[in-house]
Design a protein around this motif. Structure first.
Motif, mmCIF file in Angstrom:
data_model
loop_
_atom_site.group_PDB
_atom_site.id
_atom_site.type_symbol
_atom_site.label_atom_id
_atom_site.label_comp_id
_atom_site.label_asym_id
_atom_site.label_seq_id
_atom_site.Cartn_x
_atom_site.Cartn_y
_atom_site.Cartn_z
ATOM 1 N N TYR A 137 0.844 -1.207 0.000
ATOM 2 C CA TYR A 137 0.000 0.000 0.000
ATOM 3 C C TYR A 137 0.875 1.251 0.000
ATOM 4 O O TYR A 137 1.952 1.266 0.613
ATOM 5 C CB TYR A 137 -0.848 0.086 1.270
ATOM 6 C CG TYR A 137 -2.087 -0.762 1.263
ATOM 7 C CD1 TYR A 137 -3.313 -0.228 0.863
ATOM 8 C CD2 TYR A 137 -2.039 -2.081 1.696
ATOM 9 C CE1 TYR A 137 -4.461 -1.006 0.887
ATOM 10 C CE2 TYR A 137 -3.191 -2.864 1.716
ATOM 11 C CZ TYR A 137 -4.396 -2.315 1.305
ATOM 12 O OH TYR A 137 -5.527 -3.080 1.335
ATOM 13 N N LYS A 483 -3.417 0.450 -3.492
ATOM 14 C CA LYS A 483 -2.926 -0.940 -3.363
ATOM 15 C C LYS A 483 -2.198 -1.269 -4.647
ATOM 16 O O LYS A 483 -2.745 -1.155 -5.736
ATOM 17 C CB LYS A 483 -4.136 -1.871 -3.160
ATOM 18 C CG LYS A 483 -3.805 -3.328 -3.044
ATOM 19 C CD LYS A 483 -3.610 -3.714 -1.583
ATOM 20 C CE LYS A 483 -3.515 -5.226 -1.413
ATOM 21 N NZ LYS A 483 -2.219 -5.774 -1.807
ATOM 22 N N HIS A 484 -0.925 -1.598 -4.538
ATOM 23 C CA HIS A 484 -0.175 -1.784 -5.782
ATOM 24 C C HIS A 484 0.709 -3.023 -5.801
ATOM 25 O O HIS A 484 1.480 -3.230 -6.723
ATOM 26 C CB HIS A 484 0.681 -0.542 -6.063
ATOM 27 C CG HIS A 484 1.442 -0.039 -4.856
ATOM 28 N ND1 HIS A 484 2.437 -0.747 -4.267
ATOM 29 C CD2 HIS A 484 1.304 1.099 -4.112
ATOM 30 C CE1 HIS A 484 2.920 -0.060 -3.224
ATOM 31 N NE2 HIS A 484 2.221 1.065 -3.107
ATOM 32 N N ASP A 485 0.627 -3.845 -4.808
ATOM 33 C CA ASP A 485 1.399 -5.100 -4.708
ATOM 34 C C ASP A 485 2.889 -4.974 -5.008
ATOM 35 O O ASP A 485 3.387 -4.057 -5.602
ATOM 36 C CB ASP A 485 0.797 -6.192 -5.590
ATOM 37 C CG ASP A 485 -0.559 -6.633 -5.034
ATOM 38 O OD1 ASP A 485 -0.732 -6.560 -3.794
ATOM 39 O OD2 ASP A 485 -1.452 -6.977 -5.824
#
Ligand code: NAD
Length: 485
Positions: A137, A483-485
Motif C-alpha cells: 500500500y 494498493k499496488h502489490d
C-alpha cells in the motif's frame, strides 16, 4: 456612507459586483460617539444569501477552486498591501462605526492586513502526509477546502475578525460568504471592495450585510454552505450550531468570555498594572477576551486594587475621534445593559473603588459608560459570572493557588486567562489547570497574536481561529490508499 473609499451606498457585494439587495432597503448606522445617523448599509435578505451562496459555489467549482495555492497567496498579499495603504480611512471608518478610539481602530486595520499577510504566506504551505501502512500500500492525505464557507461576525472587531476568519478560509481555497453585523458593517464592505480591486475572482468573497435574524439566519441555515464560522454571543452561537446540525456540517464557534487576570503577591506589579487596568477597558470592554475579572491574592489585594482603581480613575471616556482612553459602547441597548450591571452592583451594596471621567463636551447623545472598578465582588455574584461586555472590572480575593484555580474556572466560560507571578512553577501549574483557550503569563493578550491559535473551552465555544491551526478548521483531510502489490 464613507466617501473615502467611494463605497456605493446600501449595496451587497456578490459575484464581484455591487448590487441592490432584494429588499431594496437599507439599515441606518449610528455613530455611537454622538448617537446620530451617519451611514447606511444594505438590508440583505434570504434571497440575496441564496444568490451569494450560488455565486460562491460557482467560484469554488471554477476559477477560484482551480487557482494554484501560491496564486491565491499572491492575491492575498496584494490585499494586505492595499489594506495597509488605506489604514487611515479604514481606521476612521471603524472609529465612527464602532466608537473605538482612533488609534485602536487603526491598529485593527493593520491587524486585518497582517491576517491576510500571514495567511497569504501560508496558502501554499499546508499539505498532507504520506503514512507508512501495510505492505503493498501507499497512503497519502490531502487537505481539501470545505467548499463554500459562511462567516457571521460581530460588531466589536469587524476588521480583525474578518481578517482571521475569511483570511484563513480563502487561503485554503474556500469561497466565502460574509454576513457582517448590522451595527458595524462598513469596514467589511470596504475590505470587500479592496478585494474586488486586487482581482479576486467573482464569488470568491461575497458580502451580504443585513440583520442577524434575516440574512444571518438565512446564511446559517442555508443548505448550500459546507462550513460556518461564527463569532458572537453564546445565544446566537447555539442557534448557529443547531442550524448546522440539520446538515451535519462543521462549525467554528468563537463566543464570549469572563476572563480572569490572576495576580499573586509576588508579581511584578509595575509590569502588571498597564495590563490589569487596560485589559477590561479596550474597546470599551466590548472584547470577548477582556480581562474582566481581577483575582488578587489576599495579602496583595488592597495594594493591587488601589493601584488599578487609581489608574482607571485617571482615564477619560470620550468621542472615538478624540482618541481618548476609552470610547462609547456601541448602541443604546448595550449602554442600558452595561448600566444595568452598575445598578445591580449598587443595589447589592458593592463598592465602586475607581471610575474614569467623562470628557468635557462629550456629546450628550453618545453612549458613554466610564470604565468602572468594583471591589470585593463575591465570586458567584452575577457581576463576576456574566459577560457584561462593557468596561466594568470585578475584583475578587483569593486565598491560595487552589482557591485561585477554583475561582478562575468557576464561570461557564473559558476563553483566555492572565497569570501574574514571579514563580515559574506556580505559573505553569496554574496555566495547566486553568480552562481557557489562551493563557498569558506575565502579559495579557500577547500583542494580538495573529500567529497564535485562539478559541474557547467550555461555554466560550470550540474550534480555533488565528495561527496556522485555523487552516485545519477550514479544510477536511482526505486519505487516499493505493494498493499496488
Ligand atoms: P451577536 O451574537 O448578537 O451578533 C453576532 C453576529 O450574529 C451579527 O452579525 C448578528 O447579525 C448575527 N446574528 C444575530 N442573530 C442571528 C441569528 N438568529 N442567526 C444568525 N446570525 C445572527 O453578538 P454581538 O452582540 O454582535 O457580539 C457580542 C458577542 O460576541 C459577545 O458575547 C462577545 O464575547 C462575542 N465575541 C466573541 C469573540 C471571540 O472570538 N470569541 C470575538 C468577538 C465577540
Amino acid at each position: 456612507m464613507s466617501d473615502e473609499l467611494n463605497l456605493p451606498v446600501g449595496k451587497v457585494l456578490i459575484d464581484g459586483v455591487w448590487s441592490d439587495p432584494s429588499s431594496g432597503e437599507v439599515i441606518t448606522v449610528l455613530n455611537p460617539s454622538d448617537g446620530g445617523d451617519y451611514a447606511s448599509i444594505a438590508r440583505g435578505t434570504a434571497e440575496d444569501i441564496d444568490t451569494a451562496v450560488a455565486s460562491s459555489r460557482a467560484a469554488a467549482d471554477g476559477a477560484w477552486g482551480a487557482m494554484p495555492a501560491f496564486e491565491r497567496g499572491r492575491l492575498m498579499h496584494d490585499l494586505n498591501r492595499l489594506i495597509l495603504e488605506h489604514v487611515d480611512e479604514l481606521g476612521l471608518m471603524e472609529a465612527r462605526d464602532v466608537g473605538k478610539p482612533l488609534r485602536q481602530a487603526r491598529a485593527d486595520a493593520v491587524a486585518c492586513a497582517r491576517y491576510f499577510e500571514f495567511y497569504a504566506g501560508a496558502a501554499d504551505k499546508l499539505h498532507g502526509e504520506t503514512i507508512p501502512y501495510l505492505d503493498g500500500y501507499s497512503v497519502m492525505t490531502f487537505r481539501e477546502p470545505h467548499g463554500v464557507t459562511g462567516h457571521v461576525i460581530p460588531w466589536n472587531y469587524p476588521m480583525q475578525i474578518l481578517g482571521r476568519s475569511v483570511g484563513a478560509a480563502l487561503a485554503t481555497g474556500n469561497a466565502c460568504v460574509l454576513k457582517p453585523a448590522e451595527d458595524a458593517g462598513l469596514t467589511s464592505l470596504a475590505i470587500g471592495e479592496l478585494a474586488r480591486q486586487v482581482g479576486f475572482p467573482p464569488g470568491a468573497f461575497n458580502i451580504v450585510p443585513g440583520y442577524g435574524e434575516e440574512a444571518g439566519s438565512a446564511l446559517s441555515a442555508h443548505p448550500g454552505i459546507d462550513h460556518i464560522s461564527f463569532t458572537g454571543s453564546p445565544e446566537v452561537g447555539t442557534l448557529i450550531q443547531k442550524a448546522a446540525a440539520e446538515f451535519r456540517r462543521p462549525v467554528t464557534l468563537e463566543l464570549g468570555g469572563k476572563s480572569p487576570q490572576v495576580v499573586f503577591a509576588d508579581a511584578d506589579l509595575d509590569k502588571a498594572l498597564p495590563f490589569l487596568s487596560q485589559g477590561f477597558v479596550q474597546n470599551a470592554g466590548q472584547t470577548c477576551s477582556a480581562g474582566s475579572r481581577l483575582l488578587v491574592e489576599d495579602s496583595a489585594y488592597d495594594q493591587v486594587t488601589e493601584m488599578v482603581a487609581e489608574k482607571v480613575s485617571a482615564m477619560t471616556v470620550g468621542p472615538a475621534e478624540r482618541d481618548m482612553d476609552c470610547g462609547p459602547v456601541i448602541n443604546k441597548q448595550q449602554f442600558e445593559r452595561v448600566n444595568s450591571y452598575l445598578e445591580l452592583a449598587a443595589r447589592d451594596g458593592l463598592t465602586t473603588i475607581g471610575q474614569a471621567k467623562l470628557a468635557a463636551n462629550a456629546p450628550s447623545e453618545g453612549y458613554y459608560v466610564p470604565p468602572t472598578v468594583i471591589g470585593d465582588v463575591p465570586a458567584d455574584h452575577r457581576l463576576a459570572q456574566e459577560e457584561i461586555f462593557g468596561p466594568v472590572l470585578s475584583c475578587i480575593r483569593f486565598r491560595d493557588e487552589e482557591d485561585a484555580v477554583r475561582i478562575a474556572n468557576g464561570t461557564p466560560f473559558g476563553l483566555t486567562a492572565g497569570i501574574w507571578t514571579d514563580d515559574v512553577g506556580k505559573a505553569m501549574r496554574l496555566a495547566k489547570r486553568v480552562k481557557a483557550g489562551q493563557v498569558f503569563i506575565n502579559n495579557y493578550g500577547a500583542g494580538g497574536g495573529v500567529e497564535l491559535p485562539f478559541g474557547g473551552m467550555k461555554g466560550s465555544g470550540f474550534g480555533r481561529e488565528k495561527g496556522f491551526e485555523a487552516l485545519h478548521g477550514f479544510t477536511a483531510t482526505k486519505t487516499v490508499a493505493i494498493k499496488h502489490d
